[in-house]
Motif scaffolding. Sequence first.
Motif, PDB file in Angstrom:
ATOM      1  N   SER A  16       0.819  -1.212   0.000  1.00 37.02           N
ATOM      2  CA  SER A  16       0.000   0.000   0.000  1.00 37.02           C
ATOM      3  C   SER A  16       0.849   1.257   0.000  1.00 37.02           C
ATOM      4  N   LYS A  72     -16.370  -1.557  -7.700  1.00 38.14           N
ATOM      5  CA  LYS A  72     -15.639  -1.739  -6.448  1.00 38.14           C
ATOM      6  C   LYS A  72     -14.540  -0.698  -6.384  1.00 38.14           C
ATOM      7  N   LEU A  74     -11.390   0.969  -3.929  1.00 35.62           N
ATOM      8  CA  LEU A  74     -10.498   0.858  -2.779  1.00 35.62           C
ATOM      9  C   LEU A  74     -10.231   2.264  -2.266  1.00 35.62           C
ATOM     10  N   SER A  75     -10.674   2.557  -1.042  1.00 31.45           N
ATOM     11  CA  SER A  75     -10.489   3.892  -0.476  1.00 31.45           C
ATOM     12  C   SER A  75      -9.044   4.083  -0.041  1.00 31.45           C
ATOM     13  N   LYS A  77      -8.079   4.658   2.788  1.00 32.63           N
ATOM     14  CA  LYS A  77      -7.910   4.011   4.093  1.00 32.63           C
ATOM     15  C   LYS A  77      -7.821   2.494   3.979  1.00 32.63           C
ATOM     16  N   GLY A  78      -7.952   1.962   2.752  1.00 35.39           N
ATOM     17  CA  GLY A  78      -7.818   0.525   2.546  1.00 35.39           C
ATOM     18  C   GLY A  78      -9.120  -0.248   2.592  1.00 35.39           C
ATOM     19  N   THR A  79     -10.245   0.451   2.657  1.00 32.76           N
ATOM     20  CA  THR A  79     -11.546  -0.197   2.693  1.00 32.76           C
ATOM     21  C   THR A  79     -12.076  -0.359   1.267  1.00 32.76           C
ATOM     22  N   VAL A  80     -12.667  -1.513   0.991  1.00 30.86           N
ATOM     23  CA  VAL A  80     -13.270  -1.742  -0.319  1.00 30.86           C
ATOM     24  C   VAL A  80     -14.764  -1.435  -0.219  1.00 30.86           C
ATOM     25  N   HIS A  81     -15.238  -0.558  -1.098  1.00 30.37           N
ATOM     26  CA  HIS A  81     -16.646  -0.176  -1.145  1.00 30.37           C
ATOM     27  C   HIS A  81     -17.235  -0.659  -2.463  1.00 30.37           C
ATOM     28  N   HIS A  96     -22.203   0.333  -0.330  1.00 27.38           N
ATOM     29  CA  HIS A  96     -21.740  -0.366   0.896  1.00 27.38           C
ATOM     30  C   HIS A  96     -20.283  -0.696   0.764  1.00 27.38           C
TER      31      HIS A  96
END
Length: 96
Positions: A16, A72, A74-75, A77-81, A96
């Motif tokens: 990352s 999809k 990837l933010s 911050k490492g979150t997948v939405h 979500h």
Amino acid sequence: MNRWWKISIIALITISAFTPATAGKHSAAAEHPAHSDPATGISEQKAIAIAQQHFKGRVLAINQTDHIYRIKILSEKGTVHTVLINALDGTVVSTH
């Protein structure tokens, strides 16, 4: 914490760190062809732009089934939405 778990976390952090700082400024045109036909709805590029209004970040995937784009992201911050967009009119179906 076992050894493999620690190695996995270190590898994830290392990977990352090499992610471009411009991850939120995804160039949809460069990676996703714009399939635009007014009779069939919005293009992938437009769907990505709509999704990124909800979640800033790097687009990991875009798929279309029936009349729904699934995007999809990837933010930073490492979150997948996941954002579901109506492919006909561009309305957001779900986030979500």
